[in-house]
Design an enzyme around this catalytic site. Sequence first.
Site, PDB file in Angstrom:
ATOM      1  N   HIS A  56       0.832  -1.204   0.000  1.00  0.00           N
ATOM      2  CA  HIS A  56       0.000   0.000   0.000  1.00  0.00           C
ATOM      3  C   HIS A  56       0.866   1.254   0.000  1.00  0.00           C
ATOM      4  O   HIS A  56       0.573   2.245  -0.692  1.00  0.00           O
ATOM      5  CB  HIS A  56      -0.910  -0.054   1.240  1.00  0.00           C
ATOM      6  CG  HIS A  56      -1.878   1.075   1.338  1.00  0.00           C
ATOM      7  ND1 HIS A  56      -2.408   1.490   2.535  1.00  0.00           N
ATOM      8  CD2 HIS A  56      -2.411   1.885   0.406  1.00  0.00           C
ATOM      9  CE1 HIS A  56      -3.228   2.493   2.324  1.00  0.00           C
ATOM     10  NE2 HIS A  56      -3.251   2.760   1.034  1.00  0.00           N
ATOM     11  N   GLU A  59       2.233   1.922  -3.459  1.00  0.00           N
ATOM     12  CA  GLU A  59       1.197   2.534  -4.319  1.00  0.00           C
ATOM     13  C   GLU A  59       1.178   4.051  -4.132  1.00  0.00           C
ATOM     14  O   GLU A  59       1.114   4.818  -5.105  1.00  0.00           O
ATOM     15  CB  GLU A  59      -0.167   1.934  -3.990  1.00  0.00           C
ATOM     16  CG  GLU A  59      -1.337   2.588  -4.723  1.00  0.00           C
ATOM     17  CD  GLU A  59      -2.537   2.796  -3.818  1.00  0.00           C
ATOM     18  OE1 GLU A  59      -3.030   3.944  -3.745  1.00  0.00           O
ATOM     19  OE2 GLU A  59      -3.000   1.822  -3.192  1.00  0.00           O
ATOM     20  N   HIS A  60       1.235   4.505  -2.880  1.00  0.00           N
ATOM     21  CA  HIS A  60       1.250   5.946  -2.607  1.00  0.00           C
ATOM     22  C   HIS A  60       2.506   6.602  -3.172  1.00  0.00           C
ATOM     23  O   HIS A  60       2.440   7.674  -3.779  1.00  0.00           O
ATOM     24  CB  HIS A  60       1.196   6.176  -1.094  1.00  0.00           C
ATOM     25  CG  HIS A  60      -0.181   6.117  -0.513  1.00  0.00           C
ATOM     26  ND1 HIS A  60      -0.749   7.157   0.185  1.00  0.00           N
ATOM     27  CD2 HIS A  60      -1.116   5.136  -0.520  1.00  0.00           C
ATOM     28  CE1 HIS A  60      -1.949   6.824   0.589  1.00  0.00           C
ATOM     29  NE2 HIS A  60      -2.193   5.590   0.183  1.00  0.00           N
ATOM     30  N   GLU A 137      -4.256   7.718   7.523  1.00  0.00           N
ATOM     31  CA  GLU A 137      -5.238   6.832   6.897  1.00  0.00           C
ATOM     32  C   GLU A 137      -5.520   5.632   7.799  1.00  0.00           C
ATOM     33  O   GLU A 137      -6.669   5.202   7.936  1.00  0.00           O
ATOM     34  CB  GLU A 137      -4.723   6.367   5.537  1.00  0.00           C
ATOM     35  CG  GLU A 137      -5.707   5.486   4.788  1.00  0.00           C
ATOM     36  CD  GLU A 137      -5.198   5.060   3.433  1.00  0.00           C
ATOM     37  OE1 GLU A 137      -5.842   4.187   2.821  1.00  0.00           O
ATOM     38  OE2 GLU A 137      -4.167   5.584   2.969  1.00  0.00           O
TER      39      GLU A 137
END
Length: 833
Positions: A56, A59-60, A137
């Site tokens: 994840h 991806e950022h 997040e």
Amino acid sequence: MRPPPIDPVRPPLPLALPGGQRGRLIALPPGSRAAALLRVGAGSHDEPAEYPGLAHFLEHLLFLGSRAYPQARSLMAFVRGCGGRLNASTRERHTDFLFEVPADLLGEALGRLLDMLARPLLDIDAQLAEREVLQAEFQARGAERETLCDAALGTALAAPHPFGAFHAGNRATLPVERPAFQRALREHHRRFYQAGQSELLLAAPQRPAALADLLRATECRLARAPWVERRPPPLGLTAGRWLRLQSDGRPRLELAFAVEHLPAGGEAALDLLADRLTGEAPGGLASRLREAGWCEAIDLRTPYRFAGQGLVAIGLELTETGLSARAALVEAVCDWLRFFAEAADWHRCWDEYRRSRQRQLSCLGPLERVRYWAEPGAWSAATAEAAVRQALSALLGQMRRLRPLVLTCDRRPCEPRQAGGFPLRLDGEVPPRAEPRRWRWRQPEPNPWLRPAPAALPAAAIDPALRCLERGDTPGPGALFLRWRLAETPPGLWRALGAALRPTLWAARQAGVESRFEDGEGGWSLQLHGPADLLPQVLGALAGLLRAPPRAALAEALRRQADEAGDGGEMPIRRLLRRLPQFWTAESAAASRPQDLARAWHGARWDGLAAGLPAASSGRLQAALARLPGQPVRGDSAGLAPDAGLRWWQAADSGESALLLFCPLPSSAPATEAAWRLLAQLMEGAFYQRLRGELQLGYAVSCSFRQVGGRSGILFAVQSPSASVGQLLAHVEAFLDERQAWLQALEAAPLAEEKARLVARLADAASSPHELAEWAWQARLAGRDTGHPERVRAALERLRRDEAVRQLAALRAAAGGWCALANAPPPPGWRRR
């Protein structure tokens, strides 16, 4: 020679790509926008176990600049600048990157996408800043019910499985400073971000040969490497176990089933089961459980699915009565699954499902199309009925063979524990006993809107209260907008009326018609989007129900209407966004009764707008309009009065700090709107970078030009785990103050470039029937005629810097009023709404 019509249910065509990468093409008609989705066949379950969240995190990081495109010229900045849409998601075994842009900009966007995936910068300072975004997040997701439910289900696995592990990532699991972590990050990128592990899906109006040339011209390529095979261990869900999760919001029940070795056709089989199980038709599961007073809604989700293996969760939103009847509810669902497997008419189910998908696919936009077709087993005209029937039989067989794991979510206290990286309050419980009950299930009647349309009525003149834009002469999407001005709006009546309409709106959605029924300033509005030839039929059915819904259904909906507790389990910023259209609605402490509906309709006045409806439908459309409650409005209606001053609406004080600041235009003049649209474009990326990147205030940060119920303006949205609402407001105000000097110092060339991009963006929107209809409707709500969008574009081309500077000063001075929604009390100087 006219090109052949596009078949929306035809599966994508194989597309030859350079470098051995797999590709598929969805052909779109000329004039469409273009979309792309690049799927990398690796996700959270493929990351190193010692670094949860690495996939994840990567991806950022990929959006933070690449070798050929630094962050200021990256894909995100490019897509935002041309008015496109952009998203990415990391799932269990794949990661998707997708965008939608004007078709002539597809090549530039693809070049940026491929470069950021193949040659990311992975700068250490950028990693440290982005880790704080993931931390925010993680904290926001820790308050979402769906995330907590998945973590709770993960505790019930009998043996270690990636689904039960933590994958969200946070400050503790992403040691950016360690060389070992950097090696693992780059190895994950090298292993999976390559041609053999990815597929590119394009939806575009260009011909395949032109797209192939465009892709060959792209300088960047993903490295060549073979597909990486992975085999997951068995799920091993503990069947028959009962768990209880302490959670805010309405009570919820989840029945979880583990499935293994689903054959080909499993994707469509799950989709078909969801369509049948969640349907709102009279006599179906949801309808019967609602009649029993137990359940408000049913959903089916698959929190994990890979290589024929999956976790299927049937969710039920409970009433208080249903909470005490959980055992009987579980038996009812299991009994319905038995009925569906053994007694349902397969051919009727398949026929309805096939027709439903045909209808829905006919109206999808480019981005929605690539999302749909990205799933390799998605239904298409080539899908074999026998394969889906066999897969459904295998799926239902496994779901019926073992008792489900049952998870209850409610407010009762539970013991704290840590699971999957998230703090849970979770207990086991002894399964309650259920009294035997015979349900005698039956299959609902077929949806009439999935059958061929009835014969057209004779042509008729359309009531002038409904303004008609261009009419289609071929099958395609259309839109209908209606607004009622009411002398008084009893509280809760809109929500109850929407609940009473739910079965009809569900049948319309199954046939491809999306709807919104909203409460706004001074009245209610209804919007329908979908197959143009179907909209008059749907409106006709809704017209009678709006005037006189079933009295029992309306009374029951009023009795159960949602309160603040119903908002639990959702991110605060999302709750506020849902409430924004109701900001200007008057509040009342009085309760509503069914008979208040007739009083609300008395004296009501309606007007509307239609786009894309064929001329042949005029008779049926006018017949539907004649049945609407209220009287038609002749001529243009007045716009909304300015709402000067600082007004504040405080929502429930729960979760992280969240603020929406909506700044309406001070004037309806086209030149004013043109300047504010340019200001929003100039501020969008800078606001995101300032509050999220530099100040690291939180995960949810945005700034955009919005139109809300007839009011146009700029919307600032922020949610933060660290700053108070007062501090968030101060940061927004400081940002606006900084922009004044920045705009005055901005060189002429960049300003002209931004203006040209916005002109092209608005021209592109005007070429889309759906976007043009939305814009024209918002203009009508504001008391402007349908020529307003064209005047705004013309004013933008003439716009000078001094006018933009003057309008930014008006924005900072709240010349059009400021409207704030937040989960905290107002600061000094603000008055409550």
